[in-house]
Design a protein around this motif. Structure first.
Motif, short mmCIF file in Angstrom:
data_model
loop_
_atom_site.label_atom_id
_atom_site.label_comp_id
_atom_site.label_asym_id
_atom_site.label_seq_id
_atom_site.Cartn_x
_atom_site.Cartn_y
_atom_site.Cartn_z
N ILE A 120 -3.32 -4.52 -8.25
CA ILE A 120 -2.44 -4.05 -9.07
C ILE A 120 -1.09 -3.68 -8.42
O ILE A 120 0.05 -3.81 -8.98
CB ILE A 120 -3.09 -2.50 -9.48
CG1 ILE A 120 -4.19 -2.61 -10.05
CG2 ILE A 120 -2.00 -1.71 -10.19
CD1 ILE A 120 -4.90 -1.16 -10.47
N THR B 154 -9.25 8.38 -2.39
CA THR B 154 -8.25 7.02 -2.85
C THR B 154 -8.68 5.92 -1.75
O THR B 154 -8.71 4.65 -2.42
CB THR B 154 -6.77 7.30 -2.70
OG1 THR B 154 -6.55 8.59 -3.71
CG2 THR B 154 -6.02 6.19 -3.43
N THR C 214 -9.83 2.50 -3.26
CA THR C 214 -9.20 1.15 -2.93
C THR C 214 -9.95 0.10 -2.36
O THR C 214 -9.90 -0.96 -2.88
CB THR C 214 -8.00 1.20 -2.22
OG1 THR C 214 -7.52 2.71 -2.94
CG2 THR C 214 -6.94 0.00 -2.58
N MET D 293 -5.42 5.43 -8.04
CA MET D 293 -5.58 4.37 -6.78
C MET D 293 -4.85 3.12 -7.40
O MET D 293 -4.76 2.86 -8.47
CB MET D 293 -7.06 4.20 -6.80
CG MET D 293 -7.52 3.21 -5.89
SD MET D 293 -8.80 2.04 -6.84
CE MET D 293 -7.68 0.99 -7.81
N VAL D 294 -4.14 2.48 -6.23
CA VAL D 294 -3.45 1.39 -6.66
C VAL D 294 -4.03 0.45 -5.56
O VAL D 294 -3.79 0.50 -4.33
CB VAL D 294 -2.08 1.32 -6.71
CG1 VAL D 294 -1.42 0.05 -6.73
CG2 VAL D 294 -1.45 2.24 -7.75
N ASP D 295 -4.68 -0.50 -6.00
CA ASP D 295 -5.31 -1.44 -5.07
C ASP D 295 -4.14 -2.75 -4.95
O ASP D 295 -3.38 -2.71 -5.54
CB ASP D 295 -6.86 -1.86 -5.37
CG ASP D 295 -6.80 -2.74 -6.54
OD1 ASP D 295 -5.83 -3.29 -7.19
OD2 ASP D 295 -8.00 -3.30 -6.70
N GLU E 263 -11.29 -3.76 -3.64
CA GLU E 263 -10.64 -4.86 -3.30
C GLU E 263 -11.97 -5.73 -2.92
O GLU E 263 -12.08 -6.86 -3.45
CB GLU E 263 -10.19 -4.93 -1.71
CG GLU E 263 -8.93 -3.84 -1.82
CD GLU E 263 -7.63 -4.33 -2.60
OE1 GLU E 263 -7.65 -5.99 -2.76
OE2 GLU E 263 -6.77 -4.02 -2.82
#
Lengths: 132, 722
Positions: free
Chosen positions: A59, B41, B45, A54-56, B49
């Protein structure tokens, strides 16, 4: 204090992110990378994020920052190994990672970096000859 | 089936790693609930946040994972932020908010990633509720399945160590918070208790104050009451007494039986009258109403009248009253009635408690122009503990004899009050079983209180023929004892009852020695001892500490010459004084001079130091005789005299083997020629000139002359006698 290791390989720096990073870890990575680039005079940075599920937004933004800073320090950044789900999520989030070059895996990433470095060196040689 | 929320897991967001934990858990739960990897995912995510927002902007919050049952069933995540709500919420949701930190991107992005997204922002914080619809499956989610999921969540932890650490941290934080609460509680309790105690103390003080006031008032009332009532009692008593007298002495007509009965009535009335009189006197003294009538009287006369009143008390019993004839006591000038009353009380007290033997009344001159009266008996005596008490009102000592005799307990306190009224004091010495002696020390001449201060100087007038001794002693009886011991010994006692008096004496006189009592009325003699020893001018004066409690080591450490417990033995005291300062060791000086004034001057110079015993001769022949008789250590010789010249005297002295070796100091007013000097030189130690000069100069010259004669004075400067 925990840190993401940065490996030096010739002209390049290689970072493999294998843990889920909390925000401070990302910030530290950014600081470490920029200082390594300037001290070693590296021309390329390869960031492997194949382990990240996961890349929020944070990041993602930090990766964009790293690429931007590296460019100012005369180094190319390539992000490799992004999973499809991560890529989709990033786009859905509204992040496009502008200015960050990507490659499918480490091997292709290295080729990309070498090619761009060589091209730049040639351009510089030609510039030099013109002046000479 | 109604919509229900089944809780799965809650995570506290306190620290940065908690954000990572939250998104990892979100992904794990999504996986367990059957979401596809892409959705996992997305959910992770979105949670990341919102959890980051909670951490970054609100300082923390709580993430709750729930399953919302149908239709449609979904995975619901609620993030509650602490602190203030999101102020720019509207702008963010409209996409107008451009945040430098990415706040807008986070919320908007999360909304895009989830199926339902609500924000509720209030004063107490914001709550974000997100739902992702569960994927369509063959079978709906059963409770058993949910239980399995919960179970798995509890067992698995995505990041074991970190999780563990977090749990422990949270526990620690909770414990700390509890501890802080308890601490606050305890300290508040303490404060409250202290305040209460303070208030209590203040209240107590005011109460005490109030009580003291009340007591003073009561004491005043008592005096007034006594004074009034005594008057009221007296007149009916007087009537009874006079009627009794009338019946007994008068016309007769009474049978012997009746006469006896009337006698009893009179006796009882007389007793009552005596009691009332005592009460009245006491009340008068206490109320300050007593009047002092000063008159001149002799002790002998007083004693005679006392014999008259005391005799009947004793009758022909086994107790005899003996009155020692007073000797050498000058005429008293004080209130005779009060003195008589004091002694009468002593005598009647002695008569009550003496079963056989005798009662002795005596008087003698006391120190410092006082007269000491004493009444000694051979009665039962008084225990040490009771000695103070007997001078208090209405107190009587318990005992078989005491019970037998009647008494009000007023006599002795009244004596004390009366003695104090005329400037004196009373005291008692007693050996239980052997008898008691009561003393009243009264000033020979009564002075009003403001005059008394100036007195005392008379007691310290130096007698040049005697050696001054400073006696610091507050007990007049002890003082008298010392005075008696030293009678005719050549020592003069300069009495001091307080340290202040002692200092006054020391400022005027340099005593040859100090007798020091330690337990003075309200002071301690130790300080005076240190004071005398600490000053260069008085440091060499020998001090004898004479007291009642052993303090030999302290006394010697402070520089006292010797220490002795009372009672003091006469021979010991004289021995010590003689060896320290007495005429036995001090040299004898013979002054041969026909001029009285010159002799006086020389005597003064020598005597202020108490170091010389002085013999004087006013003519040459007399001088020769005295020199042979007492063998002085030094002779001061005038050259010009009536009967013979100093030269002749000198020749005669030198030719007599008994006096030939005595150093002679010529003390002359004549201006000597060389011839005369030559003639004098072989036989004399020094030549003084009778020239007028300061006392110090004269003193220095004499000291030099004495040194040449083989004698020396104390190393200190001259003491100036008044």
């Amino acid at each position: 204090m925990e840190r993401i290791p940065i490996l030096k390989m010739g002209d390049f720096l290689i970072v493999t992110i294998q843990v889920d990073m909390h925000d401070r870890l990302v910030t530290t990575l950014q600081d470490d990378l920029t200082s390594m680039i300037s001290s070693h005079g590296s021309h390329g940075v390869l960031i492997d994020i194949s382990s990240l599920d996961m890349v929020d937004s944070f990041i993602g933004r930090m990766i964009g920052n790293i690429a931007g800073m590296s460019r100012v320090l005369d180094a190319e950044t390539v992000v490799v190994g992004m999973r499809p789900a991560v890529a989709i999520t990033l786009v859905e989030l509204g992040l496009s990672l502008d200015g960050v070059r990507t490659a499918l895996d480490v091997e292709k990433g290295m080729i990309l970096l070498r090619a761009s470095t060589r091209r730049r060196l040639t351009e510089e040689d030609e510039d030099g000859r013109d002046e000479g | 089936m109604p919509a229900m929320k089944l809780p799965l897991l809650t995570i506290e967001i306190r620290l940065e790693p908690d954000v990572v934990l939250a998104r990892q858990r979100a992904r794990q739960i999504a996986g367990l609930l059957g979401f596809a990897p892409l959705d996992q995912t997305r959910i992770a995510t979105a949670v990341s946040e919102i959890a980051r927002n909670a951490y970054q902007y609100a300082g923390g919050g709580k993430v709750e994972f729930q399953v919302k049952t149908g239709p449609p069933s979904g995975f619901q995540i609620q993030v509650r932020q602490r602190g203030q709500g999101i102020k720019v919420l509207g702008a963010i949701l409209d996409g107008r908010y451009d945040s430098p930190t990415g706040l807008g991107v986070g919320i908007l992005g999360a909304r895009r990633l989830m199926d339902q997204f609500d924000i509720e922002s209030t004063e107490g914080g914001a709550t974000v509720t997100m739902v992702k619809d569960l994927p369509r499956r063959s079978a709906p989610l059963t409770p058993q399945e949910l239980a399995r999921i919960s179970n798995e969540l509890a067992q698995q932890s995505p990041q074991g160590l970190l999780d563990e650490l977090q749990v422990q941290n949270q526990e620690l934080l909770r414990a700390l918070q509890e501890l802080r609460d308890r601490h606050n509680e305890v300290s508040e309790l303490h404060n409250r208790e202290l305040e209460a105690t303070d208030r209590g103390v203040v209240a107590l003080y005011s109460e005490l104050d109030e009580n003291a006031k009340e007591l003073r008032k009561i004491s005043e009332l008592k005096s007034r009451y006594l004074s009034n009532m005594s008057h009221e009692f007296r007149s009916p008593l007087n009537t009874i007494l006079s009627m009794c007298g009338f019946l007994l002495d008068g016309s007769g007509g009474l049978s012997p039986e009746q006469e006896k009965e009337i006698g009893f009535i009179r006796k009882a009335a007389e007793g009552l009258a005596g009691l009332v009189n005592d009460l009245l006197d006491l009340a008068k003294v206490e109320a300050g109403k007593a009047v002092i009538r000063v008159e001149s009287f002799e002790v002998a006369g007083l004693f005679e009248s006392l014999r008259g009143t005391t005799g009947p008390l004793l009758g022909q019993g086994p107790v005899a009253l003996r009155i020692e004839p007073p000797e050498g006591i000058a005429t008293l000038q004080t209130d005779e009635g009060k003195v008589a009353q004091i002694l009468r009380n002593f005598l009647s007290n002695a008569a009550k408690f003496t079963e056989r033997g005798e009662i002795v009344l005596s008087a003698r001159q006391g120190p410092g122009d006082t007269v000491i009266f004493s009444v000694a008996d051979t009665g039962i005596g008084i225990e040490p503990d009771d000695r103070r008490r007997i001078f208090e009102e209405f107190s009587q000592v318990e005992g078989p004899v005491q019970r037998r005799v009647k008494g009000t307990g007023l006599g002795l306190p009244l004596s004390r009050k009366l003695a104090e009224l005329i400037g004196g004091s009373v005291s008692v010495r007693s050996d239980p079983g052997a008898g008691s002696t009561f003393f009243a020390v009264l000033p020979r001449v009564y002075r009003a209180p403001d005059e008394a201060e100036a007195a005392g100087d008379a007691r310290w007038r130096l007698d040049h023929d005697r050696i001054p001794l400073l006696v610091v002693e507050d007990d007049p009886v002890d003082l008298l004892l010392y005075e008696k011991y030293l009678e005719g010994t050549g020592f003069q006692i300069l009495p001091a009852r307080t340290l202040a008096e002692a200092r006054r004496v020391l400022r005027r006189v340099r005593p040859a020695a100090v007798l020091l009592d330690i337990f003075l009325d309200a002071e301690s003699g130790w300080s005076l001892l240190a004071e005398i020893k600490g000053q260069a001018s008085t440091g060499d004066i020998p001090i004898l500490v004479l007291t009642v409690v052993d303090g030999r080591e302290q006394a010697l450490a402070l520089g006292a010459t010797d220490f002795r417990l009372k009672p003091i033995d006469r021979d010991w005291l004289l021995g010590r004084l003689d060896s320290l300062a007495g005429p036995g060791t001090s040299p004898t000086a013979l002054i041969i001079d026909d001029e009285e004034a010159d002799r006086r001057l020389l005597r003064g110079l020598l005597a202020a130091h108490g170091r010389f015993s002085i013999v004087e001769a006013s003519a040459g022949r007399e001088g020769l005789a005295l020199a042979a008789e007492c063998g002085p250590d030094v002779i001061f010789l005038d050259l010009v005299m009536g009967d013979m010249t100093g030269f002749e005297v000198l020749d005669r002295l030198k030719s007599d083997p008994a006096t030939g070796r005595i150093p002679v100091i010529i003390n002359t007013a004549a201006d000597l020629g060389a011839d005369e000097r030559r003639r004098l030189d072989p036989g004399t130690a020094a030549i003084l000139s009778k020239s007028p000069g300061s006392a110090e100069e004269a003193f220095a010259t004499i000291r030099d002359a004495l040194a040449r004669a083989g004698l020396s004075l104390a190393p200190s400067g001259p003491g100036v006698a008044p």
